[in-house]
Design an enzyme around this catalytic site. Structure first.
Site, PDB file in Angstrom:
ATOM      1  N   PRO A 125       3.038  28.171   2.424  1.00  0.00           N
ATOM      2  CA  PRO A 125       3.229  26.725   2.578  1.00  0.00           C
ATOM      3  C   PRO A 125       4.671  26.346   2.883  1.00  0.00           C
ATOM      4  CG  PRO A 125       3.250  27.272   0.262  1.00  0.00           C
ATOM      5  CD  PRO A 125       3.012  28.571   1.004  1.00  0.00           C
ATOM      6  N   THR A 127       6.271  24.113   1.203  1.00  0.00           N
ATOM      7  CA  THR A 127       6.943  23.740  -0.039  1.00  0.00           C
ATOM      8  C   THR A 127       7.569  24.919  -0.767  1.00  0.00           C
ATOM      9  OG1 THR A 127       4.734  23.791  -1.027  1.00  0.00           O
ATOM     10  CG2 THR A 127       5.655  21.621  -0.483  1.00  0.00           C
ATOM     11  N   ASN A 128       7.021  26.105  -0.602  1.00  0.00           N
ATOM     12  CA  ASN A 128       7.581  27.302  -1.240  1.00  0.00           C
ATOM     13  C   ASN A 128       7.685  28.447  -0.225  1.00  0.00           C
ATOM     14  OD1 ASN A 128       7.754  26.392  -4.073  1.00  0.00           O
ATOM     15  ND2 ASN A 128       5.524  26.360  -3.985  1.00  0.00           N
ATOM     16  N   GLY A 206      -2.365  23.546   1.775  1.00  0.00           N
ATOM     17  CA  GLY A 206      -3.121  22.330   1.547  1.00  0.00           C
ATOM     18  C   GLY A 206      -4.610  22.593   1.405  1.00  0.00           C
ATOM     19  N   GLY A 224      -6.685  25.894  -5.784  1.00  0.00           N
ATOM     20  CA  GLY A 224      -7.133  24.518  -5.822  1.00  0.00           C
ATOM     21  C   GLY A 224      -5.969  23.547  -5.799  1.00  0.00           C
ATOM     22  N   CYS A 257       3.030  22.655  -7.023  1.00  0.00           N
ATOM     23  CA  CYS A 257       1.758  22.032  -7.395  1.00  0.00           C
ATOM     24  C   CYS A 257       1.586  21.976  -8.903  1.00  0.00           C
ATOM     25  CB  CYS A 257       0.589  22.788  -6.764  1.00  0.00           C
ATOM     26  SG  CYS A 257       0.509  24.526  -7.231  1.00  0.00           S
ATOM     27  N   LEU A 426      -2.405  30.454  -7.638  1.00  0.00           N
ATOM     28  CA  LEU A 426      -3.065  30.111  -8.900  1.00  0.00           C
ATOM     29  C   LEU A 426      -4.522  29.746  -8.658  1.00  0.00           C
ATOM     30  CD1 LEU A 426      -0.230  27.879 -10.419  1.00  0.00           C
ATOM     31  CD2 LEU A 426      -0.565  30.342 -10.707  1.00  0.00           C
TER      32      LEU A 426
END
Length: 477
Positions: A125, A127-128, A206, A224, A257, A426
């Site tokens: 992603p 974001t990371n 996402g 999720g 998240c 996760l």
């Protein structure tokens, strides 16, 4: 700085299917070269892969480069992930046996042998993007697999830089560089093709992309939606709780998240906790400011991506709010959950929703309502020194993880102060539409052969009286 090998450039005439087929062929050839590596050889590779990016100056370079390219999060958060999280993940798995016999069950006389899956297709992603390719990469190679990373377009240069460093590390160890490959110019079509052609998909991203992974026809491990809810009860150390909530809420500007989206405080300590949260840098919005913030965070019912992982001051400016100096995150008082209460959802920003609850039972009911809207199965946290409250909360909520007296964002995926497996993937169980609740590691990226030998003594089916016991009477006429 050592020169790193560049990937072959794809001719423009190659369609997505052909481009990915070429990458997969190279990846599969590299994987076959290490399919019979011993444990020491495998562990040397993953150690080198982490060292290539986690060295102090290299980590600083990557952290700044990531922020410059993505404009998400902050330098400190990125540095912690590439410098510390990758080290902690290596430390977590380095002593695991992943080659040959990895488990023996004397009682059942069964031996389990690890076998590589092959080519792992990994989604990374925006974001990371700094640590995700590394952590997924070493989990893949720990299982003697190869990996192809499909980055988010916003982080393609960061991904290239990191993957090239890992490729250089593999070369220095005498292993094929193509154990780590990547899509250089990412697109939806290329990512979909990768998911279709690889041997297992490891999807972080996402909801739409994770759904696509499960629909690809390839066995997939997905995650999720996050929407972490944190409860603070009347036994909590409020100084500890406020500090750790702030740490979690502001880590990498809430790119995770697992960032605290909602905090539920017992009524008896609500005011005291709110005061301490303000001392930690929280800014409580009034009803008018709440409305402005809501209009900024959501557009046509969807989260405004321009507010994701941005500083509080940036969001304040976008919402035309006057943010006092020293304030790092927003506190939004709320009462309900669901679509009519958008602040109850995941915000991926330094915005925290605050609720007042009477007791642990009301907290459980509200958490289930909030996560029934978004984030079911992902994670909860609780600040408490009451084992009764902790276990009631853990037993009743539909969640895969409950962090106790820990900053959620820094703890869910494993940290030095807890025993969770280190990962950035996760699983959220059936609650979140996933096949696993696990913190996903190398153990999810192998096949296992079960060797079963006869028991020393054959089992005997007991008599009906022993086996069926009291239920027999229920069938009597």
């Amino acid at each position: 700085m050592a020169e790193v090998a560049a990937q072959h450039e794809h001719p423009l005439e190659l369609d997505p299917k052909q481009q990915i087929a070429e990458l997969v062929a190279r990846s599969r050839a590299a994987q076959k070269e290490i399919a019979h590596y011993g444990q020491e050889q495998v562990d040397e590779l993953i150690t080198a892969m982490v060292y290539a990016v986690a060295r102090e100056e290299r980590s600083k370079e990557i952290a700044q480069f990531t922020v410059d390219e993505t404009r998400l999060g902050n330098y400190d958060g990125k540095f912690l992930k590439i410098n510390r999280k990758t080290r902690a993940t290596l430390m977590d798995i380095i002593d695991d046996k992943s080659v040959g016999v990895i488990e023996e069950d004397p009682e059942r006389n069964i031996v389990k042998i690890a076998k590589p899956i092959g080519v792992i297709g990994a989604l990374s992603p925006s974001t990371n993007p700094e640590a995700t390719p590394v952590i997924k990469g070493i989990h893949a190679v720990k299982g003697r697999n190869s990996i192809i990373v499909a980055p988010h377009p916003r982080a393609k240069l960061t991904n290239k830089k990191i993957c090239d460093y890992m490729r250089d590390a593999l070369r220095r160890c005498g292993a094929p560089e193509d154990l780590v490959l990547y899509i250089e110019t990412p697109s939806l079509e290329l990512t979909n093709e990768l998911m279709a052609q690889c041997d297992r998909v490891l999807a972080t991203g996402g909801g739409a992309m994770v759904h696509a992974a499960y629909s690809s026809g390839t066995p997939a491990l997905g995650v999720g939606v996050g929407n972490a809810c944190i409860t603070v009860d009347d036994t909590a150390n409020l100084d500890e709780a406020a500090e750790k909530i702030r740490i979690s809420k502001t880590l990498d500007l809430a790119a995770s998240c697992s960032s605290d989206n909602s905090v539920l405080a017992f009524a008896s300590i609500y005011d005291a906790l709110l005061e301490k949260l303000q001392q930690e840098g929280g800014y409580v919005v009034n009803p008018e400011e709440k409305q402005k913030l809501q209009q900024t965070l959501w557009e046509d019912g969807h989260l405004n991506t321009s507010i994701v992982a941005q500083p509080a001051a940036t969001i304040a400016a976008m919402a035309s709010l006057e943010l006092p100096e020293g304030k790092q995150f927003f506190i939004v008082p709320e009462t309900g959950a669901g679509a009519d209460y958008p602040f109850s959802g995941e915000k991926l920003s330094v915005v925290m929703t605050l609720y007042k609850v009477a007791d642990i039972q009301e907290a459980i009911q509200l958490v289930d309502a909030i996560q029934g809207y978004q984030g079911r199965g992902h994670s909860c946290g609780i600040y408490s020194y009451s084992d009764d409250n902790i276990m009631a909360y853990a037993n009743a909520t539909h969640t895969s993880r409950v962090m106790v007296n820990q900053p959620q964002a820094a703890s869910n995926s494993g940290n030095l102060w807890n025993g969770m497996r280190q990962t950035f993937s996760l699983g959220c169980g059936s609650w979140g539409g996933n096949s696993t609740n696990n913190n996903i590691t190398w153990r999810d990226l192998i096949n296992e052969t079960w060797v079963s030998k006869p028991l020393a003594q054959t089992k005997v089916i007991p008599s009906d009286e022993e086996l069926f016991g009291s239920v027999i009477a229920k069938f009597a006429e």
